[in-house]
Design an enzyme around this catalytic site. Structure first.
Site, PDB file in Angstrom:
ATOM      1  N   PRO A  18       0.890  -1.137   0.059  1.00  0.00           N
ATOM      2  CA  PRO A  18       0.041   0.000   0.099  1.00  0.00           C
ATOM      3  C   PRO A  18       0.848   1.399  -0.007  1.00  0.00           C
ATOM      4  O   PRO A  18       1.664   1.489   0.974  1.00  0.00           O
ATOM      5  CB  PRO A  18      -0.635  -0.157   1.354  1.00  0.00           C
ATOM      6  CG  PRO A  18      -0.026  -0.977   2.266  1.00  0.00           C
ATOM      7  CD  PRO A  18       0.825  -1.948   1.355  1.00  0.00           C
ATOM      8  N   CYS A 102       3.773   3.804   8.102  1.00  0.00           N
ATOM      9  CA  CYS A 102       4.112   4.972   7.570  1.00  0.00           C
ATOM     10  C   CYS A 102       4.950   5.702   8.257  1.00  0.00           C
ATOM     11  O   CYS A 102       4.562   6.241   9.438  1.00  0.00           O
ATOM     12  CB  CYS A 102       2.892   5.492   7.014  1.00  0.00           C
ATOM     13  SG  CYS A 102       3.018   7.132   6.328  1.00  0.00           S
TER      14      CYS A 102
END
Length: 345
Positions: A18, A102
């Site tokens: 992702p 992230c």
């Protein structure tokens, strides 16, 4: 056979990572066509979903041809993540993934993404809240730790498995490393070889060739590999790896014709999903990667990033194909160390 909840992946699965502002439906489509076994959406803010933010809701769009596919969410609040999980449940993906990896400042410094690596107890509570709020298999993508002093991935893996996750993808860097330096897969291997760990473990970081895939598969014994930056502008990476693993032979690099055809396909899907204006504009950042390695391509690229009609763009791509017909493109590496820093959240 690798099992994640009710998902069954045959062989040695290749996962598309992702990536914010990259892994949208048009990009996922070209990766799927080239052999990606399991894909994930861009990460979606739990707060954005709850507020019904247009950008967040749009990221929930998934299509039957993409399956199996997971929707990834992020956040630092138990109630918000739990509520977001219920919203995701309705869209009927194959799994729900939580982003604890992230590293971008605007995410991590707000206590989400890799920011949660500072507090393992919080990570466990957040994960538990999501698992209890959805009927979907829940997976997690994370990093080794916050920094060199806090590489706690072994403890993290055990505790997240205990609260019910069905698979774990590990990027072999700490948050402080961002995307610099070499990914450390030795700790990923320790997690995989831990007798307490029964869920699939996927490795992520620095995989950019069929040869490295096989080397890392054999050396670190992971259940599959997640590919991110190496697929940007090069969705053929998946088919090349599959072919090499099955035959021991390297496929030739995609021809100019193939590069042009994928560029057109990506453009059409971008326009179909985003509309003509946004679809054409956001496609512009992809041409340099698809056409990388062609000498003198700058002249054509400058045209591609100014045109406003699909037919005009395709006409220039046809010019590219004609101009470089028969030219053998030498694959050039994608260098995007901290591309997340330039992405809106």
């Amino acid at each position: 056979m690798i099992t994640i909840g009710n998902i069954q992946l045959t062989g040695f699965p290749l996962l598309l990572a992702p990536m914010e502002d990259v892994s949208d439906p048009p990009f996922r489509a070209v990766c799927k066509e080239n052999g990606a076994d399991l894909m994930y959406t861009e990460f979606i803010s739990s707060e954005g979903l709850i507020r019904d933010a247009i950008k967040s809701r749009k990221k929930l769009d998934i299509f039957d041809y993409e399956k199996p596919i997971g929707i990834q969410i992020f956040g630092g609040d138990e109630d918000s993540l739990a509520m977001a999980a219920k919203i995701v449940d309705v869209t009927n993906p194959d799994l729900l993934d939580i982003n604890f990896g992230c590293p971008v400042k605007k995410v991590a410094c707000k206590g989400a993404g890799a920011g949660v690596l500072k507090d393992i107890d919080l990570m466990v509570r957040l994960t538990d809240a999501v698992v209890k709020s959805t009927s979907l298999p829940v997976t997690v993508k994370t990093r080794l730790g916050w920094d060199e002093q806090t590489k706690n991935i072994e403890e993290v893996a055990e505790r997240l498995q205990d609260v019910g996750i069905k698979a774990l993808a590990i990027h072999g860097r700490t948050r402080s490393q961002m995307y610099k330096g070499e990914a450390d897969w030795s700790l990923i291997a320790k997690v995989k070889n831990n007798p307490r760990i029964q869920i699939p473990i996927f490795g992520n970081g620095d995989i950019d060739s069929p040869q490295k895939t096989v080397e890392y598969k054999n050396r670190y014994c992971v259940d599959g590999i997640m590919i991110g930056r190496a697929a940007i502008g090069y969705p053929w990476i998946f088919r090349e790896i599959h072919h090499y693993m099955q035959t021991g032979e390297l496929l030739p690099s995609p021809t100019v014709e193939e590069r042009v055809e994928v560029s057109k396909n990506h453009l059409r899907k971008s326009v179909e999903w985003k509309g003509p204006v946004v679809g054409i504009n956001e496609m512009r950042r992809h041409y340099s990667n698809y056409l990388k390695g062609l000498p003198g391509i700058k002249e054509f690229r400058n045209k591609l990033v100014t045109l406003k009609e699909v037919e005009e763009v395709e006409a220039v791509l046809d010019e590219v194909q004609e101009h470089y017909q028969g030219f053998e493109v030498e694959r050039a590496p994608i260098v995007l160390e901290n591309y997340h820093e330039h992405c809106a959240v």
